[in-house]
Design a protein around this motif. Structure first.
Motif, PDB file in Angstrom:
ATOM      1  N   TYR A 140       0.818  -1.219   0.000  1.00 45.70           N
ATOM      2  CA  TYR A 140       0.000   0.000   0.000  1.00 45.70           C
ATOM      3  C   TYR A 140       0.850   1.268   0.000  1.00 45.70           C
ATOM      4  N   GLY A 141       2.184   1.125   0.012  1.00 47.14           N
ATOM      5  CA  GLY A 141       3.082   2.274   0.061  1.00 47.14           C
ATOM      6  C   GLY A 141       2.977   3.155  -1.174  1.00 47.14           C
ATOM      7  N   ASP A 142       3.545   4.322  -1.063  1.00 43.47           N
ATOM      8  CA  ASP A 142       3.513   5.323  -2.147  1.00 43.47           C
ATOM      9  C   ASP A 142       2.086   5.598  -2.606  1.00 43.47           C
ATOM     10  N   GLU A 143       1.157   5.525  -1.640  1.00 45.69           N
ATOM     11  CA  GLU A 143      -0.267   5.792  -1.917  1.00 45.69           C
ATOM     12  C   GLU A 143      -0.790   4.960  -3.083  1.00 45.69           C
ATOM     13  N   ALA A 144      -0.422   3.688  -3.120  1.00 48.12           N
ATOM     14  CA  ALA A 144      -0.866   2.782  -4.183  1.00 48.12           C
ATOM     15  C   ALA A 144      -2.386   2.720  -4.217  1.00 48.12           C
ATOM     16  N   GLU A 145      -2.902   2.695  -5.432  1.00 43.12           N
ATOM     17  CA  GLU A 145      -4.343   2.561  -5.618  1.00 43.12           C
ATOM     18  C   GLU A 145      -4.653   1.078  -5.821  1.00 43.12           C
ATOM     19  N   VAL A 146      -5.317   0.486  -4.815  1.00 46.22           N
ATOM     20  CA  VAL A 146      -5.615  -0.942  -4.825  1.00 46.22           C
ATOM     21  C   VAL A 146      -7.124  -1.138  -4.902  1.00 46.22           C
ATOM     22  N   THR A 147      -7.536  -1.981  -5.841  1.00 46.11           N
ATOM     23  CA  THR A 147      -8.940  -2.351  -5.976  1.00 46.11           C
ATOM     24  C   THR A 147      -9.018  -3.873  -6.000  1.00 46.11           C
ATOM     25  N   ILE A 148      -9.814  -4.431  -5.089  1.00 45.04           N
ATOM     26  CA  ILE A 148      -9.999  -5.880  -5.019  1.00 45.04           C
ATOM     27  C   ILE A 148     -11.225  -6.241  -5.844  1.00 45.04           C
ATOM     28  N   SER A 149     -11.064  -7.207  -6.761  1.00 47.32           N
ATOM     29  CA  SER A 149     -12.187  -7.599  -7.609  1.00 47.32           C
ATOM     30  C   SER A 149     -12.715  -8.998  -7.313  1.00 47.32           C
ATOM     31  N   GLN A 150     -11.852  -9.881  -6.768  1.00 48.86           N
ATOM     32  CA  GLN A 150     -12.293 -11.249  -6.542  1.00 48.86           C
ATOM     33  C   GLN A 150     -11.484 -11.902  -5.432  1.00 48.86           C
ATOM     34  N   THR A 151     -12.187 -12.703  -4.635  1.00 46.94           N
ATOM     35  CA  THR A 151     -11.553 -13.503  -3.588  1.00 46.94           C
ATOM     36  C   THR A 151     -12.106 -14.916  -3.704  1.00 46.94           C
ATOM     37  N   GLU A 152     -11.215 -15.898  -3.785  1.00 51.21           N
ATOM     38  CA  GLU A 152     -11.620 -17.302  -3.880  1.00 51.21           C
ATOM     39  C   GLU A 152     -10.842 -18.107  -2.854  1.00 51.21           C
ATOM     40  N   THR A 153     -11.560 -18.933  -2.102  1.00 50.89           N
ATOM     41  CA  THR A 153     -10.933 -19.762  -1.075  1.00 50.89           C
ATOM     42  C   THR A 153     -11.215 -21.232  -1.348  1.00 50.89           C
ATOM     43  N   ALA A 154     -10.197 -22.052  -1.158  1.00 47.06           N
ATOM     44  CA  ALA A 154     -10.329 -23.507  -1.239  1.00 47.06           C
ATOM     45  C   ALA A 154      -9.785 -24.088   0.067  1.00 47.06           C
ATOM     46  N   VAL A 155     -10.584 -24.936   0.694  1.00 49.17           N
ATOM     47  CA  VAL A 155     -10.179 -25.569   1.948  1.00 49.17           C
ATOM     48  C   VAL A 155      -9.569 -26.930   1.633  1.00 49.17           C
ATOM     49  N   ALA A 156      -8.339 -27.148   2.092  1.00 48.94           N
ATOM     50  CA  ALA A 156      -7.664 -28.438   1.911  1.00 48.94           C
ATOM     51  C   ALA A 156      -8.071 -29.417   3.007  1.00 48.94           C
ATOM     52  N   SER A 157      -8.205 -28.924   4.236  1.00 46.94           N
ATOM     53  CA  SER A 157      -8.666 -29.763   5.345  1.00 46.94           C
ATOM     54  C   SER A 157      -9.283 -28.874   6.412  1.00 46.94           C
ATOM     55  N   ALA A 158     -10.267 -29.438   7.108  1.00 47.80           N
ATOM     56  CA  ALA A 158     -10.935 -28.724   8.197  1.00 47.80           C
ATOM     57  C   ALA A 158     -11.338 -29.747   9.245  1.00 47.80           C
ATOM     58  N   THR A 159     -10.652 -29.703  10.385  1.00 47.53           N
ATOM     59  CA  THR A 159     -10.945 -30.645  11.457  1.00 47.53           C
ATOM     60  C   THR A 159     -11.475 -29.905  12.673  1.00 47.53           C
ATOM     61  N   VAL A 160     -12.343 -30.582  13.381  1.00 50.48           N
ATOM     62  CA  VAL A 160     -12.942 -30.012  14.590  1.00 50.48           C
ATOM     63  C   VAL A 160     -12.356 -30.713  15.803  1.00 50.48           C
ATOM     64  N   THR A 161     -12.122 -29.947  16.856  1.00 47.95           N
ATOM     65  CA  THR A 161     -11.605 -30.504  18.096  1.00 47.95           C
ATOM     66  C   THR A 161     -12.244 -29.766  19.264  1.00 47.95           C
ATOM     67  N   ARG A 162     -12.178 -30.368  20.410  1.00 49.95           N
ATOM     68  CA  ARG A 162     -12.756 -29.785  21.628  1.00 49.95           C
ATOM     69  C   ARG A 162     -11.627 -29.141  22.432  1.00 49.95           C
ATOM     70  N   TYR A 163     -11.830 -27.881  22.808  1.00 49.30           N
ATOM     71  CA  TYR A 163     -10.832 -27.162  23.594  1.00 49.30           C
ATOM     72  C   TYR A 163     -11.568 -26.280  24.596  1.00 49.30           C
ATOM     73  N   ASN A 164     -11.281 -26.464  25.881  1.00 54.04           N
ATOM     74  CA  ASN A 164     -11.959 -25.707  26.940  1.00 54.04           C
ATOM     75  C   ASN A 164     -13.480 -25.721  26.770  1.00 54.04           C
TER      76      ASN A 164
END
Length: 184
Positions: free
Chosen positions: A105-129
């Motif tokens: 973002y330095g030098d006052e960069a002009e940033v525009t986000i057009s797309q976000t894509e997520t892929a989950v490789a693994s997702a495990t659930v566990t019990r904590y407290n």
């Protein structure tokens, strides 16, 4: 009413003795708040439907946190940065992310986000407290323009999340790496 009064009354000697027996809480500053380090391993995966919800939740979080439009006001950007920084467990990763954001973002960069894509490789659930938490390995690709030039950045992350009734909350970033991908 009687319970309240009984709870309030008491011998002053008992109160002094209990105050003396209270030990100060000592917290290791490097691991304070780190669920990632403390979370037990698990081989129990979320269901496919839950993983779809988790993927969408992480995607929404990433699109509003990892990289954001430069057009946001400074106060909003500072809040987003602070939230991101507080969620990163590794001091080394934190310094890398801060440095990268400053240069991106330095030098006052002009940033525009057009797309976000997520892929989950693994997702495990566990019990904590007595709470169900998840450990998620995923990749998020964010595309947009920086000073008019297209970019795509790939983030590989291990996250600690909470998932409840279709709602995903990212608690911590256990590990984070990224690379800029070639534009075709």
């Amino acid at each position: 009413m009687c319970c309240c009064l009984a709870g309030c009354s008491g011998d002053s000697e008992e109160k002094e003795a209990s105050e003396e027996s209270v030990k100060p809480l000592i917290i290791d500053s490097e691991t304070y708040g780190s669920l990632y380090e403390s979370l037990p391993d698990s081989d129990v995966s979320y269901t496919d439907e839950q993983i779809d919800d988790i993927t969408q939740g992480i995607n929404d979080w990433a699109g509003s946190t990892l990289l954001v439009d430069s057009g946001l006001d400074e106060e909003t950007r500072d809040l987003i940065d602070q939230s991101l920084y507080e969620s990163i467990v590794s001091q080394d990763d934190l310094e890398k992310v801060k440095s990268d954001r400053e240069s991106f973002y330095g030098d006052e960069a002009e940033v525009t986000i057009s797309q976000t894509e997520t892929a989950v490789a693994s997702a495990t659930v566990t019990r904590y407290n007595n709470k169900d938490l998840g450990r998620v390995r995923c990749e998020t690709r964010i595309s947009g323009t920086r000073n008019g030039e297209p970019f795509t950045r790939s983030y590989q992350m291990i996250l600690v999340i909470s998932y409840n009734e279709g709602v995903t909350a990212v608690y911590e970033i256990g590990k984070i790496e990224w690379e800029d991908l070639e534009q075709n």
